[in-house]
Design a protein around this motif. Sequence first.
Motif, PDB file in Angstrom:
ATOM      1  N   THR A 138      33.688 -25.125 -55.030  1.00  0.00           N
ATOM      2  CA  THR A 138      32.929 -25.192 -56.286  1.00  0.00           C
ATOM      3  C   THR A 138      31.425 -25.213 -56.041  1.00  0.00           C
ATOM      4  N   TYR A 139      30.997 -25.792 -54.956  1.00  0.00           N
ATOM      5  CA  TYR A 139      29.573 -25.991 -54.677  1.00  0.00           C
ATOM      6  C   TYR A 139      28.985 -24.901 -53.785  1.00  0.00           C
ATOM      7  N   THR A 140      29.827 -24.010 -53.270  1.00  0.00           N
ATOM      8  CA  THR A 140      29.379 -23.018 -52.294  1.00  0.00           C
ATOM      9  C   THR A 140      28.989 -21.712 -52.980  1.00  0.00           C
ATOM     10  N   LYS A 141      27.744 -21.293 -52.716  1.00  0.00           N
ATOM     11  CA  LYS A 141      27.228 -20.084 -53.361  1.00  0.00           C
ATOM     12  C   LYS A 141      27.447 -18.837 -52.516  1.00  0.00           C
ATOM     13  N   GLY A 142      27.384 -18.981 -51.202  1.00  0.00           N
ATOM     14  CA  GLY A 142      27.528 -17.811 -50.352  1.00  0.00           C
ATOM     15  C   GLY A 142      28.076 -18.148 -48.984  1.00  0.00           C
ATOM     16  N   GLY A 143      28.602 -17.125 -48.328  1.00  0.00           N
ATOM     17  CA  GLY A 143      29.119 -17.283 -46.971  1.00  0.00           C
ATOM     18  C   GLY A 143      28.528 -16.229 -46.062  1.00  0.00           C
ATOM     19  N   ILE A 144      28.126 -16.633 -44.858  1.00  0.00           N
ATOM     20  CA  ILE A 144      27.512 -15.697 -43.911  1.00  0.00           C
ATOM     21  C   ILE A 144      28.357 -15.638 -42.640  1.00  0.00           C
ATOM     22  N   ASP A 145      28.830 -14.461 -42.325  1.00  0.00           N
ATOM     23  CA  ASP A 145      29.594 -14.229 -41.102  1.00  0.00           C
ATOM     24  C   ASP A 145      28.647 -14.396 -39.917  1.00  0.00           C
ATOM     25  N   LEU A 146      29.006 -15.263 -38.975  1.00  0.00           N
ATOM     26  CA  LEU A 146      28.131 -15.553 -37.840  1.00  0.00           C
ATOM     27  C   LEU A 146      28.183 -14.493 -36.749  1.00  0.00           C
TER      28      LEU A 146
ATOM     29  N   LYS B  15      37.404 -18.359 -36.658  1.00  0.00           N
ATOM     30  CA  LYS B  15      36.001 -18.573 -36.344  1.00  0.00           C
ATOM     31  C   LYS B  15      35.272 -19.209 -37.519  1.00  0.00           C
ATOM     32  N   THR B  16      34.204 -19.911 -37.208  1.00  0.00           N
ATOM     33  CA  THR B  16      33.425 -20.603 -38.233  1.00  0.00           C
ATOM     34  C   THR B  16      32.446 -19.643 -38.916  1.00  0.00           C
ATOM     35  N   TRP B  17      32.029 -20.027 -40.117  1.00  0.00           N
ATOM     36  CA  TRP B  17      31.032 -19.285 -40.888  1.00  0.00           C
ATOM     37  C   TRP B  17      29.878 -20.222 -41.221  1.00  0.00           C
ATOM     38  N   PHE B  18      28.838 -19.650 -41.821  1.00  0.00           N
ATOM     39  CA  PHE B  18      27.688 -20.405 -42.314  1.00  0.00           C
ATOM     40  C   PHE B  18      27.726 -20.321 -43.832  1.00  0.00           C
ATOM     41  N   TRP B  19      27.728 -21.477 -44.511  1.00  0.00           N
ATOM     42  CA  TRP B  19      27.928 -21.514 -45.954  1.00  0.00           C
ATOM     43  C   TRP B  19      26.693 -22.039 -46.672  1.00  0.00           C
ATOM     44  N   THR B  20      26.239 -21.324 -47.710  1.00  0.00           N
ATOM     45  CA  THR B  20      25.011 -21.687 -48.412  1.00  0.00           C
ATOM     46  C   THR B  20      25.321 -22.293 -49.779  1.00  0.00           C
ATOM     47  N   LEU B  21      24.420 -23.171 -50.225  1.00  0.00           N
ATOM     48  CA  LEU B  21      24.635 -23.910 -51.470  1.00  0.00           C
ATOM     49  C   LEU B  21      23.587 -23.620 -52.539  1.00  0.00           C
TER      50      LEU B  21
ATOM     51  N   GLY C 192      24.387 -32.602 -53.126  1.00  0.00           N
ATOM     52  CA  GLY C 192      23.224 -31.755 -52.898  1.00  0.00           C
ATOM     53  C   GLY C 192      22.305 -32.243 -51.799  1.00  0.00           C
ATOM     54  N   ILE C 193      22.834 -32.983 -50.860  1.00  0.00           N
ATOM     55  CA  ILE C 193      22.013 -33.537 -49.774  1.00  0.00           C
ATOM     56  C   ILE C 193      21.592 -32.455 -48.787  1.00  0.00           C
ATOM     57  N   VAL C 194      22.400 -31.388 -48.675  1.00  0.00           N
ATOM     58  CA  VAL C 194      22.087 -30.319 -47.725  1.00  0.00           C
ATOM     59  C   VAL C 194      21.941 -28.974 -48.432  1.00  0.00           C
ATOM     60  N   ASP C 195      21.303 -28.036 -47.729  1.00  0.00           N
ATOM     61  CA  ASP C 195      21.144 -26.671 -48.249  1.00  0.00           C
ATOM     62  C   ASP C 195      22.294 -25.773 -47.827  1.00  0.00           C
ATOM     63  N   ALA C 196      22.929 -26.142 -46.721  1.00  0.00           N
ATOM     64  CA  ALA C 196      23.993 -25.305 -46.169  1.00  0.00           C
ATOM     65  C   ALA C 196      24.883 -26.169 -45.288  1.00  0.00           C
ATOM     66  N   TYR C 197      26.041 -25.615 -44.937  1.00  0.00           N
ATOM     67  CA  TYR C 197      26.917 -26.305 -43.986  1.00  0.00           C
ATOM     68  C   TYR C 197      27.581 -25.251 -43.109  1.00  0.00           C
TER      69      TYR C 197
ATOM     70  N   PHE D 221      15.279 -21.398 -40.784  1.00  0.00           N
ATOM     71  CA  PHE D 221      16.167 -22.508 -40.433  1.00  0.00           C
ATOM     72  C   PHE D 221      15.420 -23.825 -40.189  1.00  0.00           C
ATOM     73  N   LYS D 222      14.129 -23.733 -39.887  1.00  0.00           N
ATOM     74  CA  LYS D 222      13.409 -24.910 -39.410  1.00  0.00           C
ATOM     75  C   LYS D 222      13.457 -26.092 -40.374  1.00  0.00           C
ATOM     76  N   GLY D 223      13.224 -25.847 -41.625  1.00  0.00           N
ATOM     77  CA  GLY D 223      13.216 -26.963 -42.579  1.00  0.00           C
ATOM     78  C   GLY D 223      14.506 -27.090 -43.353  1.00  0.00           C
ATOM     79  N   ALA D 224      15.503 -26.278 -43.005  1.00  0.00           N
ATOM     80  CA  ALA D 224      16.767 -26.303 -43.757  1.00  0.00           C
ATOM     81  C   ALA D 224      17.589 -27.535 -43.393  1.00  0.00           C
ATOM     82  N   ARG D 225      18.200 -28.110 -44.397  1.00  0.00           N
ATOM     83  CA  ARG D 225      19.111 -29.237 -44.180  1.00  0.00           C
ATOM     84  C   ARG D 225      20.515 -28.653 -44.029  1.00  0.00           C
ATOM     85  N   ILE D 226      21.055 -28.767 -42.830  1.00  0.00           N
ATOM     86  CA  ILE D 226      22.324 -28.110 -42.501  1.00  0.00           C
ATOM     87  C   ILE D 226      23.339 -29.139 -42.038  1.00  0.00           C
ATOM     88  N   ALA D 227      24.488 -29.179 -42.691  1.00  0.00           N
ATOM     89  CA  ALA D 227      25.578 -30.068 -42.277  1.00  0.00           C
ATOM     90  C   ALA D 227      26.384 -29.398 -41.183  1.00  0.00           C
TER      91      ALA D 227
END
Length: 342
Positions: free
Chosen positions: A220-228, A145-151, A200-205, A162-168
Amino acid sequence: MRKLILVSTIAFVAGLTGSAHAETKLLFSTLFPPTHSLYAEVLVPWAEAVEEESGGSVEIDFAPSSLAPPPEQLGMVENGIADIAIQYTGLLPNRLTPLTFTEFPGPNYSTEVTSVAIWHVYDEMLRDKIDLKRVKILSAFSFPKTWFWTLNDKTYNTLEDFKGARIATTTGLGATAWGAVSDGVVAGPAFRYFEIVSKGIVDAYTTITPIDVPGFNLETYTKGGIDLGDIATSGTFILLVNDRKWRSLTDEQRAAIGKVSGEAFARRTKVLDDKVAETLARFESQGMTLGAFSPELQAQLQEKMGFIKDGWVESVSAMDIDGRALLDRYHELETELSGEQK
């Protein structure tokens, strides 16, 4: 003496003919590199099982690199360029729509459970509904399963966050789903994530699995991971063989391949679950923050993204498929196989 020579010659030629007939080589073209867990720990052991089960009469050779781009794996097998391949169903929504039911948010179990459930849904409800006359589906399976990753330090606790977040996201249903909660979605193939993440084009992917984070050099660029949690998605793949090649095999050879395919192949994806657990443990030991969306936020996100499931149900109804019955059976199988109700 002449009779002895004649008999010996006939025996020798017969031996050569028998050897040539006994060994059937099938060319397997895959997008995954030899270092990927799916290649090394699922595909190669399966190929070895085919050879063993067939008594050495069928040998699977892996092409050194893919013989076609990702969306053309199915067409490549149909045209006989390769005998076997794996097709990601999400890349062919027009032809493989019924098999994309893991692509919209919902309860998600282990990769092994999901894979076995997908195979049984196909076998029970879709085998005669999908027009794949020039190939045979040997198995169907899922990725983790996929996760949500923060930068960065941006938090995601409410829908407003989420509204103004840049998400890949990947293109297709992933972009559609996240586009329902954010106006900053950047959609593209996952192999291009490195460019936008490293700059650094996005806040999360999102829409990729834990094992793909290091795979795409994003760690290297990923600060956190969120289980969906209950809004996680997973990708469905099908293992294909050229139908003409399949029919050229003996009954015994087809039976041997069938024995180690289907559910048996789907169960091999358990190694991906083990790889995910190992990867997440390493992330945490290196200081990456791991967490989960609250149940309330998951429910809100699921409601926002629910139109995707409704659209899928409507689209497959045109193919004489009861989408809601299919989803009910899929979740029933997941519950039965896991012993866990979600």
